[in-house]
Design an enzyme around this catalytic site. Structure first.
Site, PDB file in Angstrom:
ATOM      1  N   ASP A   1      -0.073  -0.829  -0.240  1.00  0.00           N
ATOM      2  CA  ASP A   1      -0.060   0.198  -0.117  1.00  0.00           C
ATOM      3  C   ASP A   1       0.679   1.153  -0.183  1.00  0.00           C
ATOM      4  OD1 ASP A   1      -2.854   0.853  -0.384  1.00  0.00           O
ATOM      5  OD2 ASP A   1      -3.103   0.965   1.886  1.00  0.00           O
TER       6      ASP A   1
ATOM      7  N   GLU B   1       1.258  -0.887  -4.946  1.00  0.00           N
ATOM      8  CA  GLU B   1      -0.002  -0.339  -5.210  1.00  0.00           C
ATOM      9  C   GLU B   1       0.168   1.285  -5.566  1.00  0.00           C
ATOM     10  OE1 GLU B   1      -2.981   2.836  -4.100  1.00  0.00           O
ATOM     11  OE2 GLU B   1      -1.379   2.970  -2.731  1.00  0.00           O
TER      12      GLU B   1
ATOM     13  N   ASP C   1     -10.850  -0.119  -0.313  1.00  0.00           N
ATOM     14  CA  ASP C   1     -11.165   1.581  -0.398  1.00  0.00           C
ATOM     15  C   ASP C   1     -12.119   1.707  -1.524  1.00  0.00           C
ATOM     16  OD1 ASP C   1      -9.634   1.997   1.037  1.00  0.00           O
ATOM     17  OD2 ASP C   1      -7.908   1.981  -0.506  1.00  0.00           O
TER      18      ASP C   1
END
Length: 184
Positions: A20, A67, A121
């Site tokens: 992330d 990501e 998300d």
């Protein structure tokens, strides 16, 4: 040592780990402790490729996904590509750019990528489609792109993910079973 232990622990449970905020390994926004707003922060150089070379030596490879969403700079893309890490493509993001040049549109997908209908998300695909989260411009764009009226948007995005040239497709279970926003 902490990162190596963390990756080893994660890889005992999964085959590949998504990093992330990958861009933070190239540069990150640092805010001094005690600040009440992030406005007084500054960009700080991250550990870069050297960090990943240490991880690669310890693990014998880099079973990672970068990501690479949001504002991604050329140095972040260069680091991702130098490390030969797949980036991410989110199909729910494809329909806002009416020029058809968005990197998330299926015809623009890169082979060495991971395509998602949506992520943790995002809303579920049905929640995204059937609420006011998007407008008719986006709905019409997707319908024109697919050349049909969309009845089951979750299956349309699943089909597009499976047909993508991306090497991997990830579909949240909520999209497979057709759940709406209450199952986000």
């Amino acid at each position: 040592r902490w990162w190596i232990q963390r990756f080893k622990a994660a890889l005992n449970q999964v085959d590949i780990v998504r990093i992330d905020h990958f861009r933070g390994f190239e540069a990150y926004w640092a805010v001094p402790g005690g600040e009440t707003t992030a406005i007084n922060g500054q960009w700080v150089k991250g550990p870069g490729i050297a960090f990943f070379n240490v991880i690669k030596a310890a693990l014998g490879g880099l079973p990672l996904i970068a990501e690479d969403l949001g504002v991604i700079t050329p140095p972040v893309e260069e680091m991702r590509d130098t490390l030969n890490l797949p980036g991410m493509l989110i199909l729910q993001f494809a329909w806002g750019d009416l020029t058809g040049e968005a990197r998330f549109l299926p015809h623009n997908h890169r082979r060495h990528s991971v395509v998602y209908t949506g992520t943790h998300d995002n809303n579920t695909t049905n929640g995204w489609w059937f609420t006011d989260e998007i407008d008719d411009v986006i709905r019409n764009h997707m319908s024109r792109y697919l050349d049909r009226r969309i009845v089951e948007p979750n299956w349309e995005l699943i089909r597009l993910a499976m047909m993508s040239v991306a090497t991997t497709a990830v579909v949240p279970l909520q999209d497979v079973i057709g759940r709406s926003e209450e199952r986000r």
